[in-house]
Design a protein around this motif. Structure first.
Motif, PDB file in Angstrom:
ATOM      1  N   LEU A  61       9.124  20.489  -5.073  1.00 12.35           N
ATOM      2  CA  LEU A  61       8.017  20.710  -4.160  1.00 12.35           C
ATOM      3  C   LEU A  61       6.708  20.345  -4.851  1.00 12.35           C
ATOM      4  N   ALA A  62       5.836  19.695  -4.118  1.00 19.44           N
ATOM      5  CA  ALA A  62       4.533  19.309  -4.672  1.00 19.44           C
ATOM      6  C   ALA A  62       3.580  20.489  -4.592  1.00 19.44           C
ATOM      7  N   ASP A  63       3.957  21.580  -5.281  1.00 18.09           N
ATOM      8  CA  ASP A  63       3.117  22.762  -5.429  1.00 18.09           C
ATOM      9  C   ASP A  63       2.395  22.638  -6.760  1.00 18.09           C
ATOM     10  N   LEU A  71      -9.118  26.362 -18.215  1.00 15.18           N
ATOM     11  CA  LEU A  71      -7.974  26.994 -17.537  1.00 15.18           C
ATOM     12  C   LEU A  71      -8.371  27.956 -16.423  1.00 15.18           C
ATOM     13  N   ARG A  72      -9.355  27.573 -15.651  1.00 19.45           N
ATOM     14  CA  ARG A  72      -9.716  28.324 -14.444  1.00 19.45           C
ATOM     15  C   ARG A  72      -9.264  27.515 -13.232  1.00 19.45           C
ATOM     16  N   ALA A  73      -8.636  28.191 -12.289  1.00 15.78           N
ATOM     17  CA  ALA A  73      -8.092  27.500 -11.120  1.00 15.78           C
ATOM     18  C   ALA A  73      -9.214  26.986 -10.233  1.00 15.78           C
ATOM     19  N   LEU A  74      -9.118  25.702  -9.855  1.00 14.01           N
ATOM     20  CA  LEU A  74     -10.123  25.068  -9.014  1.00 14.01           C
ATOM     21  C   LEU A  74      -9.616  24.808  -7.600  1.00 14.01           C
ATOM     22  N   ARG A  75      -8.346  24.404  -7.476  1.00 16.55           N
ATOM     23  CA  ARG A  75      -7.790  24.038  -6.174  1.00 16.55           C
ATOM     24  C   ARG A  75      -6.272  24.073  -6.268  1.00 16.55           C
ATOM     25  N   VAL A  76      -5.607  24.348  -5.163  1.00 14.06           N
ATOM     26  CA  VAL A  76      -4.145  24.323  -5.159  1.00 14.06           C
ATOM     27  C   VAL A  76      -3.631  23.468  -4.006  1.00 14.06           C
ATOM     28  N   TRP A  77      -2.442  22.938  -4.203  1.00 14.46           N
ATOM     29  CA  TRP A  77      -1.713  22.228  -3.173  1.00 14.46           C
ATOM     30  C   TRP A  77      -0.354  22.900  -3.013  1.00 14.46           C
ATOM     31  N   MET A  78       0.086  23.001  -1.769  1.00 16.11           N
ATOM     32  CA  MET A  78       1.422  23.517  -1.495  1.00 16.11           C
ATOM     33  C   MET A  78       2.138  22.471  -0.650  1.00 16.11           C
ATOM     34  N   ALA A  79       3.306  22.031  -1.136  1.00 17.13           N
ATOM     35  CA  ALA A  79       4.049  20.963  -0.493  1.00 17.13           C
ATOM     36  C   ALA A  79       3.163  19.745  -0.240  1.00 17.13           C
ATOM     37  N   GLY A  80       2.290  19.460  -1.210  1.00 13.01           N
ATOM     38  CA  GLY A  80       1.453  18.271  -1.145  1.00 13.01           C
ATOM     39  C   GLY A  80       0.196  18.401  -0.312  1.00 13.01           C
ATOM     40  N   ARG A  81      -0.032  19.553   0.278  1.00 10.33           N
ATOM     41  CA  ARG A  81      -1.235  19.759   1.099  1.00 10.33           C
ATOM     42  C   ARG A  81      -2.177  20.727   0.423  1.00 10.33           C
ATOM     43  N   VAL A  82      -3.464  20.370   0.377  1.00 13.08           N
ATOM     44  CA  VAL A  82      -4.441  21.243  -0.243  1.00 13.08           C
ATOM     45  C   VAL A  82      -4.554  22.518   0.589  1.00 13.08           C
ATOM     46  N   ARG A  83      -4.652  23.655  -0.107  1.00 15.56           N
ATOM     47  CA  ARG A  83      -4.698  24.930   0.589  1.00 15.56           C
ATOM     48  C   ARG A  83      -5.923  25.746   0.148  1.00 15.56           C
ATOM     49  N   MET A 108       0.848  -1.189   0.000  1.00 24.04           N
ATOM     50  CA  MET A 108       0.000   0.000   0.000  1.00 24.04           C
ATOM     51  C   MET A 108       0.883   1.239   0.000  1.00 24.04           C
ATOM     52  N   MET A 109       0.656   2.137  -0.955  1.00 23.81           N
ATOM     53  CA  MET A 109       1.445   3.360  -1.029  1.00 23.81           C
ATOM     54  C   MET A 109       0.974   4.365   0.004  1.00 23.81           C
ATOM     55  N   GLU A 110       1.904   5.195   0.476  1.00 25.09           N
ATOM     56  CA  GLU A 110       1.581   6.230   1.433  1.00 25.09           C
ATOM     57  C   GLU A 110       1.893   7.591   0.827  1.00 25.09           C
ATOM     58  N   GLY A 111       1.227   8.618   1.345  1.00 28.28           N
ATOM     59  CA  GLY A 111       1.465   9.976   0.858  1.00 28.28           C
ATOM     60  C   GLY A 111       0.258  10.498   0.117  1.00 28.28           C
ATOM     61  N   ILE A 124       2.243  11.256  -7.261  1.00 26.78           N
ATOM     62  CA  ILE A 124       2.489  10.806  -5.884  1.00 26.78           C
ATOM     63  C   ILE A 124       3.437  11.797  -5.224  1.00 26.78           C
ATOM     64  N   ALA A 125       3.041  12.300  -4.056  1.00 22.79           N
ATOM     65  CA  ALA A 125       3.875  13.217  -3.288  1.00 22.79           C
ATOM     66  C   ALA A 125       4.100  12.638  -1.899  1.00 22.79           C
ATOM     67  N   GLU A 126       5.329  12.721  -1.428  1.00 21.53           N
ATOM     68  CA  GLU A 126       5.679  12.302  -0.070  1.00 21.53           C
ATOM     69  C   GLU A 126       6.559  13.363   0.552  1.00 21.53           C
ATOM     70  N   ASN A 127       6.281  13.648   1.833  1.00 22.46           N
ATOM     71  CA  ASN A 127       7.047  14.649   2.569  1.00 22.46           C
ATOM     72  C   ASN A 127       7.118  15.977   1.826  1.00 22.46           C
ATOM     73  N   GLY A 128       6.001  16.330   1.176  1.00 22.07           N
ATOM     74  CA  GLY A 128       5.892  17.624   0.531  1.00 22.07           C
ATOM     75  C   GLY A 128       6.522  17.727  -0.837  1.00 22.07           C
ATOM     76  N   ARG A 129       7.081  16.626  -1.336  1.00 15.12           N
ATOM     77  CA  ARG A 129       7.780  16.680  -2.626  1.00 15.12           C
ATOM     78  C   ARG A 129       7.257  15.605  -3.568  1.00 15.12           C
ATOM     79  N   VAL A 130       7.458  15.843  -4.846  1.00 19.48           N
ATOM     80  CA  VAL A 130       7.004  14.894  -5.861  1.00 19.48           C
ATOM     81  C   VAL A 130       7.880  13.646  -5.790  1.00 19.48           C
TER      82      VAL A 130
END
Length: 386
Positions: A364-366, A374-386, A1-4, A25-31
């Motif tokens: 970084l998983a930004d 091309l309209r922004a729906l959601r963003v992630w910074m360092a793998g976390r949704v913001r 089972m993969m984590e992240g 797949i992002a782990e510890n904030g990075r791709v």
């Protein structure tokens, strides 16, 4: 089972090419990887996106305000954070809040606030100082009476500050600095851009040779290109190692002029999207004050036009996602190229392409999830949704 963090269901653009039917797949904030979706079947922490594009988060090199706040009015760490939050919903995950020409005291306070804000990792990379070392003849909406030559005290402040934040970016005019000063700044780590200047192409080239590597909002507030006097526009387009921001809002430059510049720019330096946004982005207000003068909104096709009472443009009401759309709709850019101009190219210009601007191993998983239009729906910074 993969984590992240695992993101599936959208076309993935890694900064160079598209992947269909794949998962990020992002782990510890990075791709960690981009793999076929079948490889993550049954994995935990899977977020299923409903189509669209997953792309590197946008990087804005020039943004004066947002969310009702303008950096010049309150040069505090909190203003940096408000600006960053306001632009995040439009896909911007890293930016340089920008201080336009102001007093020495306000400049010093803004630099100190930038040092503190950048430590908080809110997507604030540092600061862009657009002035006060600009030319009154090309002042635009800046106050000419506050413009002045760079002196030793200014140099010391900038060279010290460059070592205390990830990015210190300054816009200067050839009339107000010397090649020796530019060389000293660049050796200290400052990114020097030319703008608000009436310089000749030869004067610009001398500063490029001294280390200046950018131009601020191509075409605007600078000497134009003509057949016997190439000006800053001609010098910048012809210099391969020079980069430049464009404001793709339909007001600051005609689309024809931008298309010509995009075709003419010698590489490896590139043109990239900036917003030059003011406080109204992410705000319901219709006007604001700039150095005691009222700036108001006028209707526009892509975004509103911001003008002083005399009709002078005063920054923009643009967000990065709108700039990307404008690039595709009006500048004849491919989706891939317009996205690169909002992420990969500004990252490379700032020297951070190993961290941002791409969704590749170790970056970084930004990222930003965009709709098909091309309209922004959601963003992630360092793998976390913001």
């Amino acid at each position: 089972m993969m984590e992240g963090t695992i993101l599936t269901g959208a076309r993935i653009f890694d900064g160079e090419r598209f992947f269909d039917g794949h998962a990020l797949i992002a782990e510890n904030g990075r791709v960690k990887a981009i793999v076929p979706e079948a490889e993550v079947f049954g994995a935990s922490d899977v977020t299923k996106l409903d189509g669209g594009i997953l792309a590197p988060g946008f990087i804005d090199v020039q943004v004066n305000g947002g969310g009702g706040r303008l950096l010049n009015h309150d040069p505090s760490p909190e203003t940096f954070f408000v600006i960053a939050r306001a632009h995040r919903k439009y896909g911007t995950t890293a930016l340089l809040p920008t201080l336009i020409t102001d007093t020495s005291e306000v400049t010093r306070l803004a630099v100190e606030a930038a040092i503190e804000a950048a430590k908080a990792d809110e997507g604030v990379l540092g600061i862009h100082l657009e002035g006060p070392h600009l030319a009154p003849a090309r002042r635009g909406a800046h106050l000419a009476e506050l413009m002045r030559p760079m002196d030793e005290e200014d140099l010391d402040l900038l060279c010290r500050a460059a070592g205390e934040m990830p990015v210190l970016h300054v816009t200067v005019a050839a009339e107000q600095v010397t090649p020796m000063q530019v060389e000293r700044l660049t050796k200290a780590g400052v990114i020097v851009s030319l703008g608000h200047t009436d310089c000749t192409s030869d004067e610009a080239t001398r500063l490029f040779n001294a280390g200046a590597r950018g131009i601020t909002h191509l075409y605007n507030a600078m000497s134009a290109l003509s057949h016997r006097a190439p000006g800053l526009v001609g010098a910048a387009l012809d210099a391969g190692d020079v980069w430049g921001g464009i404001i793709a809002d339909g007001h600051h430059a005609d689309p024809t002029a931008l298309r010509v510049a995009l075709r003419a720019k010698r590489g490896p330096g590139r043109l990239f999207h900036v917003t030059d946004a003011m406080s109204l982005v992410g705000s319901e207000d219709d006007s604001f004050e700039l150095n005691g003068r009222v700036v108001h909104r006028e209707p526009g096709e892509v975004c509103s036009k911001l003008v002083l009472e005399n009709g002078t443009l005063a920054g923009s009401d643009l967000d990065m996602a709108s700039g990307v759309r404008f690039g595709v709709q009006k500048l004849e850019l491919s989706v891939e190229e317009s996205l690169r101009m909002a992420s990969a190219y500004p990252a490379a210009y700032l020297g951070g392409e190993k961290e941002r601007g791409f969704l590749k191993l170790g970056c970084l998983a930004d990222c930003v999830h965009l709709s098909d239009d091309l309209r922004a729906l959601r963003v992630w910074m360092a793998g976390r949704v913001r």
